[in-house]
Design an enzyme around this catalytic site. Structure first.
Site, PDB file in Angstrom:
ATOM      1  N   ALA A 280      16.234 -25.205 -11.415  1.00 47.18           N
ATOM      2  CA  ALA A 280      16.280 -25.897 -13.060  1.00 47.18           C
ATOM      3  C   ALA A 280      16.794 -27.228 -12.745  1.00 47.18           C
ATOM      4  O   ALA A 280      16.973 -27.845 -11.949  1.00 47.18           O
ATOM      5  CB  ALA A 280      17.667 -24.823 -13.439  1.00 47.18           C
ATOM      6  N   ASN A 283      19.413 -31.162 -18.065  1.00 47.57           N
ATOM      7  CA  ASN A 283      18.949 -31.975 -19.179  1.00 47.57           C
ATOM      8  C   ASN A 283      20.168 -31.754 -20.284  1.00 47.57           C
ATOM      9  O   ASN A 283      20.300 -30.613 -20.563  1.00 47.57           O
ATOM     10  CB  ASN A 283      17.741 -31.928 -19.719  1.00 47.57           C
ATOM     11  CG  ASN A 283      16.662 -31.954 -18.513  1.00 47.57           C
ATOM     12  OD1 ASN A 283      16.499 -32.999 -17.865  1.00 47.57           O
ATOM     13  ND2 ASN A 283      15.593 -31.103 -18.552  1.00 47.57           N
ATOM     14  N   GLU A 314      23.739 -24.943 -14.147  1.00 52.95           N
ATOM     15  CA  GLU A 314      23.405 -25.973 -15.194  1.00 52.95           C
ATOM     16  C   GLU A 314      24.387 -26.076 -16.321  1.00 52.95           C
ATOM     17  O   GLU A 314      24.483 -27.270 -16.565  1.00 52.95           O
ATOM     18  CB  GLU A 314      21.888 -25.434 -15.615  1.00 52.95           C
ATOM     19  CG  GLU A 314      20.921 -25.447 -14.337  1.00 52.95           C
ATOM     20  CD  GLU A 314      20.632 -26.295 -13.444  1.00 52.95           C
ATOM     21  OE1 GLU A 314      20.927 -27.553 -13.745  1.00 52.95           O
ATOM     22  OE2 GLU A 314      20.588 -26.023 -12.317  1.00 52.95           O
ATOM     23  N   HIS A 317      27.220 -28.376 -15.303  1.00 53.71           N
ATOM     24  CA  HIS A 317      26.682 -29.836 -15.477  1.00 53.71           C
ATOM     25  C   HIS A 317      26.972 -30.389 -16.454  1.00 53.71           C
ATOM     26  O   HIS A 317      26.951 -31.632 -16.544  1.00 53.71           O
ATOM     27  CB  HIS A 317      25.337 -29.768 -14.971  1.00 53.71           C
ATOM     28  CG  HIS A 317      24.887 -30.018 -13.337  1.00 53.71           C
ATOM     29  ND1 HIS A 317      25.377 -30.723 -12.512  1.00 53.71           N
ATOM     30  CD2 HIS A 317      24.144 -29.264 -12.820  1.00 53.71           C
ATOM     31  CE1 HIS A 317      24.947 -30.658 -11.251  1.00 53.71           C
ATOM     32  NE2 HIS A 317      24.125 -29.615 -11.190  1.00 53.71           N
ATOM     33  N   GLU A 336      26.103 -31.629  -7.508  1.00 53.40           N
ATOM     34  CA  GLU A 336      25.724 -30.291  -7.188  1.00 53.40           C
ATOM     35  C   GLU A 336      27.102 -29.197  -6.537  1.00 53.40           C
ATOM     36  O   GLU A 336      26.788 -28.115  -6.986  1.00 53.40           O
ATOM     37  CB  GLU A 336      24.554 -30.444  -6.156  1.00 53.40           C
ATOM     38  CG  GLU A 336      23.462 -31.366  -6.751  1.00 53.40           C
ATOM     39  CD  GLU A 336      23.063 -30.831  -8.049  1.00 53.40           C
ATOM     40  OE1 GLU A 336      23.106 -29.611  -8.544  1.00 53.40           O
ATOM     41  OE2 GLU A 336      22.222 -31.589  -8.999  1.00 53.40           O
TER      42      GLU A 336
END
Length: 870
Positions: A280, A283, A314, A317, A336
């Site tokens: 993944a 964005n 994700e 993030h 990460e």
């Protein structure tokens, strides 16, 4: 067309960020196939960048394109006749306030980099999506493509009617772009998106095509977040949107409760896209996922757990990476590692996957240990001089060791203080760039701990410390002395480190299960030996774990009595995490050639049926296959090991609960093993008939399992032994999808024929138009277990061609070939010598590193085989 992007260095990035500050991008893209305009290969990109600069300074704007129509700086046309994508466009004599407009024809990608274009074989529909990490935004629009030059973005996209168009921000409006004047065709629909918050170029997103869509909302005290889920129309029937929305809402609730700062990017879309290279990509507000996460067939609960981890990774993030971004890629590990740690914490505390730390110990830790034992291991806080160095550092150190060390840090400072420090960090650095030192400072303030020495020990060194119990037991059955012995880090400079650990003592309960009877948590200092006075006088148990609860990152060793207990009774350990730690210790001892590979295989065959966690079952079966294929004496493996293992898998599958995850896991492992005729007969019968007749009641033989069986038969030389492939062709016709085409390519490449291997090799090495995901499928099937003699001619050929592949191909594709085709099947001194001869030449450091890692795997296998034969 040359598509290798320029390799920006850290020094160049620092120089540019010292000269300019970017405020805004206005990007206008035309994705239509209008007359005289963009088509199937290119699209029109017009970008206006507003930025300030040191007056009189010069710099470069990045753009990778088929051609530049114009570049205008502050009203003056720049000369772009000699445009070179390796250097971008020079911007001379900058003013204090600047406006740059670049109009270019950019190139659609088929490698998963830049703006990727895919045609669905099921219905001919075109799908696009962007992928810009590490620095591929320049493939879609002109930009200063580095993480510390943040800006706002306003995107306008003209796309064919009927397409969904998704970007980071919500769509402001969409309208007819007008008539082209040719045969009544329209130029499509013009989509105007709202301006984004400040963010980095690599987080910009564009996804377009006739995607199917599901919507929902998440609401709490911070407001309402619109949620969207998208996938290709031909996959829509398989989308389990309700489950994904549930996990998404659980994630937002957990992160809002613990991070203190609300989600910053408005709506939140999750898009499952074709031919994606990674799991993944984070964005902002438009996360893209590998569409294999849309499960077409029955999968085990472990697959759902891993997908949920990716969803939550994700989402983490959005705060750590998107809201607060690293200044340069040196801190890639922190992005990460934090997302991995946070996602597992969220799983364990906010979702149905309450045993997520067991999976972390089983999967991430195993990955980290493997990576950290390679000659190419590097400190977690690695030196990243340029983009090429970043792209090979998406590895087990960056993700898994880093997350393991963060877990150790949390144990060291305490979870509440860790979260309090995080809240300060997000508040102080929102919409900006930060470094690990900024985070460490926030954690020191929150916890009162001096972390400067901790950071030096854990982040600037390499290798694992071994932790081993050393104790004596008195006549009354209690410990008279107990210590933990810490070995020097290997490989590395032999450092010993501060560890926060728990020591657990396990013994029989009334039901005959092995349960924890005593636990002590303590700090180890950076010394060889630490006494554990709290255990003196405690009754000795059947076995001891010196990293109980998996608090630290270490190579766990067992004392002889514990090893003897676990060898015979590993399935009796009541809880999943200590049982996994015991399995992990046994596997690491096998990889280190401290125990025989055949003994590990026997341990798995004997104990795996008692394992409740299906993810652990799947990992153990994979490790046993690795032991058989690489670490065991080949003669024993061929005559005894593989046949016995396959017999046991079939026995376990027949004994499992009908239709269960465990049954599917055992059958799946059978299809990827070396099989005798009796096993092939069972698989052939299952493919063509009723599984119940083979003792596999309840087994669902769906699309993906059919492909597994067909590929197993092909790899074993049981079907399609000539140039024609009627069995594979029939299966491909049954599954007329992109996934079906990849499965068919893999099945054809798996067949044990010289001509087959030659064709597969040629297509992967020479065909630059081959989609990367298809190349991966072929490469994965090329080196069939047991086909070493057939593959022998390709050992030297590999070393003859990889340098050219590395120079010719983009990073993603080159790594696929270099890593995937490394001749790991050739476990011999001659193969090591061939690697040494290659490495003696002058090669790019990133390429040399990957070859060094492949060589190290062969050397490890040679050592393990010698131990197994001894």
């Amino acid at each position: 067309m040359h598509v290798v992007a320029p390799n920006l260095t850290r020094d160049q990035a620092e120089t540019r960020s010292g000269l300019i500050s970017v405020s805004h991008y206005a990007i206008d893209l035309d994705l239509t196939d209008s007359a005289g305009g963009p088509g199937e290969k290119t699209f029109r990109s017009s970008t206006t960048v507003s930025f300030t600069a040191t007056p009189g300074a010069s710099t470069v704007v990045d753009i990778v394109a088929a051609g530049i129509h114009s570049a205008t700086l502050n009203g003056t046309n720049l000369d772009v006749a000699d445009y070179d994508e390796s250097t971008g466009i020079a911007l001379p004599d900058l003013a204090e306030t600047n406006e740059l407009t670049v109009v270019a024809d950019c190139v659609y990608s088929h490698t998963g980099e830049g703006l990727h274009r895919f045609v669905d074989p099921a219905d001919g529909s075109v799908y696009l999506y962007s992928q810009f990490e590490t620095a591929d935004a320049k493939r879609m629009f002109a930009c200063f493509d580095q993480p510390d030059l943040k800006a706002t973005f306003a995107l306008t996209v003209t796309a064919p009617a009927g397409w969904a168009v998704i970007s980071n921000a919500a769509a402001g409006h969409a309208g007819d772009a007008g008539d082209t004047g040719d045969a009544g065709d329209t130029a499509g629909v013009r989509h105007v998106f709202e301006t984004t918050p400040v963010m980095s170029t690599y987080l910009v997103a564009l996804i377009a095509g006739p995607y199917a869509k599901w919507t929902d909302t998440y609401t709490d005290d911070h407001g309402t977040i619109p949620l969207g889920i998208y996938c290709r129309a031909s996959l829509a029937d398989h989308m389990d949107a309700e489950r994904l929305f549930t996990e998404t809402k659980q994630g937002f609730r957990f992160y809002h409760d613990n991070f203190g700062t609300p989600y910053a990017f408005g709506k939140y879309d999750q898009l499952f896209v074709p031919e994606f290279n990674a799991g993944a990509m984070e964005n902002a507000g438009a996360v893209t996922f590998l569409e294999d996460y849309v499960f077409r067939s029955k999968v085990t609960r472990y697959s759902y757990e891993r997908r949920a981890e990716t969803v939550l990774h994700e989402m983490a993030h959005m705060w750590f990476g998107d809201l607060v971004t690293m200044r340069w890629w040196d801190d890639l590990w922190l992005n990460e590692s934090f997302a991995t740690f946070a996602s597992v914490l969220c799983q364990a505390e906010a979702t149905e996957y309450t045993n997520a730390w067991t999976t972390f110990a089983n999967v991430e830790k195993s990955w980290a240990y493997r990576q950290d034992q390679l000659p190419s291991t590097h400190p977690i806080a690695a030196d990243i001089p340029d983009l090429a160095a970043v792209e090979v550092n998406f590895d087990g150190i960056t993700y898994a060791k880093g997350a393991s060390v963060l877990k150790q840090l949390v144990a060291y400072v305490g979870l509440e203080d860790f979260l309090a420090g995080l809240r300060s960090y997000f508040r102080d650095h929102a919409y900006g760039n930060a470094t690990f030192d900024d985070l460490l400072s926030a954690l020191e303030t929150a916890s009162g701990r001096d972390l400067s020495d901790w950071g030096a020990q854990w982040l600037r060194t390499t290798g694992l410390n071994t932790l081993t119990p050393d104790f004596t037991v008195g006549e009354d059955g209690t410990y008279t002395a107990f210590a933990v012995v810490q070995g020097p880090a290997e490989p590395g400079a032999g450092e010993r480190r501060v560890h926060r650990i728990a020591v657990g003592v396990y013994d029989d309960d009334a039901a005959g299960k092995l349960v924890r009877t005593h636990r002590v948590e303590l700090d180890l200092d950076a010394a060889e030996r630490t006494d554990v006075a709290e255990l003196v006088g405690v009754p000795a148990g059947r076995f001891v774990l010196v990293n109980d609860d998996d608090l630290t990152y270490c190579s766990l060793r067992l004392d002889p009595a514990s090893l003897e207990t676990l060898t015979s009774r590993i399935g009796d350990i009541a809880e999943s995490l200590p049982r996994t730690l015991a399995w992990s210790a046994a596997w690491e001892m096998t990889r280190q050639a401290e125990t025989k590979a055949r003994d590990f295989v026997a341990l798995v065959e004997r104990g795996v049926d008692a394992e409740t966690e299906v993810g652990v079952v799947q990992r153990l079966l994979l490790q046993a296959q690795t032991a058989l294929g690489s670490y065991a004496d080949p003669e024993w493996a061929e005559t005894t090991g593989w046949p016995g293992f396959a017999d046991r898998l079939l026995e376990l599958a027949r004994a499992a609960e009908p239709g269960s995850d465990h049954q599917l896991a055992h059958v799946g492992a059978l299809t990827s093993s070396v099989l005798a005729d009796r096993h092939l007969e069972v698989l052939r019968a299952v493919l063509d008939g009723d599984p119940t007749e083979q003792g596999l009641t309840g087994l669902t033989v769906d699309t993906d399992l059919r492909w597994r069986i067909v590929t197993a038969l092909a790899r074993s030389g049981a079907v399609d032994t000539g140039d024609e492939t009627p069995t594979i062709d029939a299966e491909a016709e049954r599954d007329n999808t992109a996934a079906g085409a990849r499965h068919a390519a893999a099945a054809r490449a798996a067949r044990p024929q010289a001509a087959v291997k030659e064709r597969a090799w040629t297509s992967v090495i020479e065909d630059d138009s081959l989609p990367n995901i298809t190349a991966r499928a072929i490469i994965g099937a090329f080196p069939g277990v047991g086909q070493g003699e057939l593959l022998a001619p390709f050992v030297q050929r590999y070393f003859d061609v990889v340098a050219d592949v590395w120079a010719r191909r983009s990073s993603e594709v080159a790594q696929t070939v270099v890593v995937g085709l490394y001749p790991s099947w050739a476990i011999s001194e001659d193969a090591v010598a061939a690697a040494d001869a290659f490495l003696a030449g002058d090669h790019p450091p990133a390429l040399a590193r990957l070859v060094v890692e492949g060589r190290a795997g062969v050397v490890r296998a040679l050592r393990a085989r010698a131990a197994d034969r001894a």
